[in-house]
Design a protein around this motif. Structure first.
Motif, PDB file in Angstrom:
ATOM      1  N   CYS A  54       0.868  -1.182   0.000  1.00 39.08           N
ATOM      2  CA  CYS A  54       0.000   0.000   0.000  1.00 39.08           C
ATOM      3  C   CYS A  54       0.903   1.229   0.000  1.00 39.08           C
ATOM      4  O   CYS A  54       2.125   1.098   0.059  1.00 39.08           O
ATOM      5  CB  CYS A  54      -0.873  -0.002   1.247  1.00 39.08           C
ATOM      6  N   HIS A  55       0.272   2.418   0.017  1.00 42.05           N
ATOM      7  CA  HIS A  55       1.112   3.618   0.010  1.00 42.05           C
ATOM      8  C   HIS A  55       1.836   3.786   1.336  1.00 42.05           C
ATOM      9  O   HIS A  55       2.718   4.624   1.459  1.00 42.05           O
ATOM     10  CB  HIS A  55       0.268   4.863  -0.309  1.00 42.05           C
ATOM     11  N   THR A  56       1.469   2.978   2.331  1.00 38.40           N
ATOM     12  CA  THR A  56       2.094   3.078   3.655  1.00 38.40           C
ATOM     13  C   THR A  56       3.499   2.478   3.692  1.00 38.40           C
ATOM     14  O   THR A  56       4.252   2.721   4.632  1.00 38.40           O
ATOM     15  CB  THR A  56       1.226   2.365   4.712  1.00 38.40           C
ATOM     16  N   TYR A  77      -1.426  -1.534  -4.259  1.00 40.09           N
ATOM     17  CA  TYR A  77      -2.833  -1.379  -3.896  1.00 40.09           C
ATOM     18  C   TYR A  77      -3.039   0.116  -3.635  1.00 40.09           C
ATOM     19  O   TYR A  77      -3.279   0.563  -2.524  1.00 40.09           O
ATOM     20  CB  TYR A  77      -3.116  -2.217  -2.647  1.00 40.09           C
ATOM     21  N   SER A  78      -2.887   0.909  -4.668  1.00 30.99           N
ATOM     22  CA  SER A  78      -3.036   2.374  -4.560  1.00 30.99           C
ATOM     23  C   SER A  78      -2.926   2.965  -5.954  1.00 30.99           C
ATOM     24  O   SER A  78      -2.271   2.385  -6.827  1.00 30.99           O
ATOM     25  CB  SER A  78      -1.951   3.000  -3.682  1.00 30.99           C
ATOM     26  N   VAL A  79      -3.565   4.117  -6.119  1.00 31.67           N
ATOM     27  CA  VAL A  79      -3.377   4.814  -7.391  1.00 31.67           C
ATOM     28  C   VAL A  79      -2.062   5.590  -7.353  1.00 31.67           C
ATOM     29  O   VAL A  79      -1.336   5.665  -8.334  1.00 31.67           O
ATOM     30  CB  VAL A  79      -4.588   5.710  -7.744  1.00 31.67           C
ATOM     31  N   GLY A  80      -1.748   6.157  -6.173  1.00 31.43           N
ATOM     32  CA  GLY A  80      -0.494   6.900  -6.040  1.00 31.43           C
ATOM     33  C   GLY A  80       0.681   5.932  -5.970  1.00 31.43           C
ATOM     34  O   GLY A  80       0.557   4.843  -5.407  1.00 31.43           O
ATOM     35  N   PHE A  81       1.793   6.361  -6.548  1.00 32.76           N
ATOM     36  CA  PHE A  81       2.974   5.480  -6.463  1.00 32.76           C
ATOM     37  C   PHE A  81       4.213   6.277  -6.066  1.00 32.76           C
ATOM     38  O   PHE A  81       5.337   5.892  -6.366  1.00 32.76           O
ATOM     39  CB  PHE A  81       3.183   4.687  -7.762  1.00 32.76           C
ATOM     40  N   VAL A 102     -10.482   3.276 -10.422  1.00 33.44           N
ATOM     41  CA  VAL A 102     -11.473   2.716  -9.496  1.00 33.44           C
ATOM     42  C   VAL A 102     -11.662   3.548  -8.227  1.00 33.44           C
ATOM     43  O   VAL A 102     -12.622   3.337  -7.484  1.00 33.44           O
ATOM     44  CB  VAL A 102     -11.119   1.253  -9.116  1.00 33.44           C
ATOM     45  N   LEU A 103     -10.760   4.489  -7.968  1.00 32.44           N
ATOM     46  CA  LEU A 103     -10.896   5.304  -6.754  1.00 32.44           C
ATOM     47  C   LEU A 103     -11.643   6.611  -6.990  1.00 32.44           C
ATOM     48  O   LEU A 103     -11.908   7.351  -6.043  1.00 32.44           O
ATOM     49  CB  LEU A 103      -9.524   5.721  -6.193  1.00 32.44           C
ATOM     50  N   ALA A 104     -11.935   6.904  -8.242  1.00 30.39           N
ATOM     51  CA  ALA A 104     -12.372   8.257  -8.571  1.00 30.39           C
ATOM     52  C   ALA A 104     -13.667   8.652  -7.844  1.00 30.39           C
ATOM     53  O   ALA A 104     -13.742   9.748  -7.268  1.00 30.39           O
ATOM     54  CB  ALA A 104     -12.533   8.402 -10.082  1.00 30.39           C
ATOM     55  N   ALA A 239      -5.188  14.647  -2.520  1.00 29.28           N
ATOM     56  CA  ALA A 239      -4.169  13.987  -3.358  1.00 29.28           C
ATOM     57  C   ALA A 239      -3.015  13.461  -2.495  1.00 29.28           C
ATOM     58  O   ALA A 239      -3.006  12.276  -2.128  1.00 29.28           O
ATOM     59  CB  ALA A 239      -3.688  14.944  -4.432  1.00 29.28           C
ATOM     60  N   ARG A 240      -2.077  14.328  -2.178  1.00 24.76           N
ATOM     61  CA  ARG A 240      -0.970  13.958  -1.297  1.00 24.76           C
ATOM     62  C   ARG A 240      -0.506  15.204  -0.547  1.00 24.76           C
ATOM     63  O   ARG A 240      -0.520  16.319  -1.111  1.00 24.76           O
ATOM     64  CB  ARG A 240       0.221  13.410  -2.102  1.00 24.76           C
ATOM     65  N   GLY A 241      -0.069  15.022   0.686  1.00 20.10           N
ATOM     66  CA  GLY A 241       0.355  16.145   1.511  1.00 20.10           C
ATOM     67  C   GLY A 241       1.505  16.932   0.913  1.00 20.10           C
ATOM     68  O   GLY A 241       1.580  18.157   1.047  1.00 20.10           O
ATOM     69  N   PRO A 287      -8.616  11.562   8.040  1.00 26.38           N
ATOM     70  CA  PRO A 287      -7.417  10.721   8.096  1.00 26.38           C
ATOM     71  C   PRO A 287      -7.192   9.882   6.829  1.00 26.38           C
ATOM     72  O   PRO A 287      -7.229   8.654   6.889  1.00 26.38           O
ATOM     73  CB  PRO A 287      -7.689   9.833   9.315  1.00 26.38           C
ATOM     74  N   HIS A 288      -6.938  10.513   5.707  1.00 29.93           N
ATOM     75  CA  HIS A 288      -6.612   9.830   4.442  1.00 29.93           C
ATOM     76  C   HIS A 288      -7.619   8.712   4.141  1.00 29.93           C
ATOM     77  O   HIS A 288      -7.264   7.531   4.056  1.00 29.93           O
ATOM     78  CB  HIS A 288      -5.179   9.266   4.487  1.00 29.93           C
ATOM     79  N   ILE A 289      -8.872   9.124   3.954  1.00 26.29           N
ATOM     80  CA  ILE A 289      -9.930   8.132   3.716  1.00 26.29           C
ATOM     81  C   ILE A 289     -10.573   8.302   2.337  1.00 26.29           C
ATOM     82  O   ILE A 289     -11.686   7.830   2.104  1.00 26.29           O
ATOM     83  CB  ILE A 289     -11.026   8.165   4.818  1.00 26.29           C
ATOM     84  N   GLY A 290      -9.856   8.961   1.420  1.00 23.96           N
ATOM     85  CA  GLY A 290     -10.421   9.198   0.090  1.00 23.96           C
ATOM     86  C   GLY A 290     -10.990   7.940  -0.555  1.00 23.96           C
ATOM     87  O   GLY A 290     -12.081   7.946  -1.121  1.00 23.96           O
ATOM     88  N   SER A 291     -10.267   6.851  -0.476  1.00 25.65           N
ATOM     89  CA  SER A 291     -10.710   5.624  -1.159  1.00 25.65           C
ATOM     90  C   SER A 291     -11.410   4.648  -0.221  1.00 25.65           C
ATOM     91  O   SER A 291     -11.706   3.512  -0.613  1.00 25.65           O
ATOM     92  CB  SER A 291      -9.507   4.924  -1.802  1.00 25.65           C
ATOM     93  N   ALA A 292     -11.693   5.090   1.005  1.00 28.68           N
ATOM     94  CA  ALA A 292     -12.152   4.144   2.024  1.00 28.68           C
ATOM     95  C   ALA A 292     -13.652   3.857   1.966  1.00 28.68           C
ATOM     96  O   ALA A 292     -14.404   4.231   2.872  1.00 28.68           O
ATOM     97  CB  ALA A 292     -11.747   4.641   3.406  1.00 28.68           C
ATOM     98  N   ALA A 299     -12.579  -2.973  -5.227  1.00 28.13           N
ATOM     99  CA  ALA A 299     -12.201  -2.716  -6.625  1.00 28.13           C
ATOM    100  C   ALA A 299     -10.696  -2.492  -6.766  1.00 28.13           C
ATOM    101  O   ALA A 299     -10.076  -2.923  -7.737  1.00 28.13           O
ATOM    102  CB  ALA A 299     -12.973  -1.513  -7.154  1.00 28.13           C
ATOM    103  N   MET A 300     -10.097  -1.810  -5.795  1.00 31.06           N
ATOM    104  CA  MET A 300      -8.641  -1.600  -5.834  1.00 31.06           C
ATOM    105  C   MET A 300      -7.904  -2.934  -5.779  1.00 31.06           C
ATOM    106  O   MET A 300      -6.940  -3.177  -6.504  1.00 31.06           O
ATOM    107  CB  MET A 300      -8.198  -0.729  -4.654  1.00 31.06           C
ATOM    108  N   GLY A 301      -8.403  -3.820  -4.908  1.00 32.19           N
ATOM    109  CA  GLY A 301      -7.762  -5.134  -4.770  1.00 32.19           C
ATOM    110  C   GLY A 301      -7.886  -5.947  -6.047  1.00 32.19           C
ATOM    111  O   GLY A 301      -6.907  -6.553  -6.521  1.00 32.19           O
TER     112      GLY A 301
HETATM  113  C1  DGY Z   1      -4.127   5.895  -3.251  1.00 31.35           C
HETATM  114  O1  DGY Z   1      -4.595   4.883  -3.787  1.00 31.35           O
HETATM  115  O2  DGY Z   1      -3.142   6.476  -3.681  1.00 31.35           O
HETATM  116  C2  DGY Z   1      -4.809   6.363  -2.010  1.00 31.35           C
HETATM  117  O3  DGY Z   1      -4.234   7.533  -1.533  1.00 31.35           O
HETATM  118  C3  DGY Z   1      -4.772   5.297  -0.938  1.00 31.35           C
HETATM  119  O4  DGY Z   1      -3.524   4.761  -0.884  1.00 31.35           O
END
Ligand code: DGY
Length: 322
Positions: A54-56, A77-81, A102-104, A239-241, A287-292, A299-301
């Motif tokens: 994940c992005h973590t 498992y993220s759109v951001g890389f 899938v996160l849009a 998006a990202r901090g 708390p970073h829940i955009g895709s939650a 769908a991400m999985g």
């Molecule tokens: C993403 O997919 O990039 C979201 O920020 C969750 O990781």
């Protein structure tokens, strides 16, 4: 029997996704959902064919250099890389994929929540009610900014930006955008395109950040650009901090240059975000829940597994970034 592909899965995934992984692969699951250190991840990757992070998990050049030679793919498992050093992966011939599209919907929902929450002082109001401190109503009580009919500037008009624009049109907002390239009229849907961010900012009552985090977009929203926004504008970020210069944003919120900010992502999240954000009433923080959402996390999985299936069968994965 053909040996199954060994996949290190760094976090607990939705059950349906783990079930599908189990069928086709030899997964190394993280049942406790504890965040691995880099050393643990490298140890767990011994003999593995792929990592599903994940992005973590920060896959820096150093971490990638220390991965065993068996690892052929990093299937995010993220759109951001931005957590993966792409050059390092490329130099080791490791394929990297992400999960776009899938996160849009889910992320655009949070963008709208931030717009509404920041403008209408939702978190301030909620805290007041919860604390039992709500004592009266008056015409001057908890007055915020109206969203309906205002101008929304979007930086980054990819899928999330486009869906946010669509949702905002439901509030009669006028859409302005700045993007690397102009969209075709079908996607643009009468939004006004600006070739530069600087040209757009003076026209934005609200500004939504939807661009990817890259070396070029670090601190993109800095003091100079904030100064170009109209007084009393509102900024939201899903998006990202790293796209925001925190000192500049906090200072503009303190002086009243900006009326409010709605933030779902932060520099140094989760534990070490800029303390200024927590101290102010005019911030609406998530708390970073955009895709939650259940739908989106599934769908991400599945999208990540489609990429993995392609790699294993020698096809080009649809979401290859390197
Ligand atoms: C993403 O997919 O990039 C979201 O920020 C969750 O990781």
């Amino acid at each position: 029997m053909k040996k199954k592909f060994v996949v290190v899965v760094t976090r607990k995934l939705p059950q349906a996704v783990e079930d599908r992984l189990q069928l086709d692969y030899e997964p190394r699951f993280n049942a406790d959902d504890r965040q691995y250190s880099s050393d643990e991840l490298i140890l767990l990757a011994q003999g593995a064919d792929a990592i599903l992070p994940c992005h973590t998990e920060r896959l820096s050049a150093d971490v990638i250099a220390r991965l065993p030679g068996t690892v052929k793919a990093i299937v995010n498992y993220s759109v951001g890389f931005d957590h993966v050093d792409l050059a390092a992966a490329k130099s080791r011939n490791i394929i990297v994929t992400n999960t776009p599209d899938v996160l849009a919907d889910a992320t655009a929902e949070i963008a709208m929540l931030l717009i509404l929450g920041a403008a209408r002082r939702a978190s301030e109001g909620e805290r007041l009610v919860r604390a039992g401190k709500w004592q009266s109503w008056s015409p001057a009580f908890m007055v915020g900014r109206q969203v309906t009919g205002k101008r929304l500037g979007i930086i980054g008009m990819g899928r999330v930006g486009q869906v946010t624009a669509q949702r905002a049109r439901g509030f009669d907002m006028t859409i302005l955008y700045s993007n690397r390239s102009r969209l075709n009229p079908e996607l643009e849907k009468s939004a006004t395109y600006f070739e530069t961010i600087e040209a757009m900012l003076p026209h934005c009552d609200f500004l939504a950040l939807h661009c990817p985090s890259t070396p070029e977009t670090q601190n993109l929203l800095n003091a100079e650009r904030i100064a170009l926004l109209p007084d009393g504008a509102i900024v939201v970020n899903t998006a990202r901090g790293g796209i925001v210069d925190d000192d500049a944003l906090v200072s503009a919120l303190r002086t009243g240059k900006l009326a409010a900010a709605g933030l779902d992502v932060f520099n140094n999240e989760p534990g070490n975000i800029h303390p200024g954000y927590r101290d102010m009433d005019n911030t609406f923080l998530l708390p970073h829940i955009g895709s939650a959402t259940f739908e989106t996390r599934d769908a991400m999985g599945f999208r990540a597994l489609d990429n993995l299936d392609a790699i294993v069968s020698g096809r080009e994965p649809q979401d290859r970034v390197v």
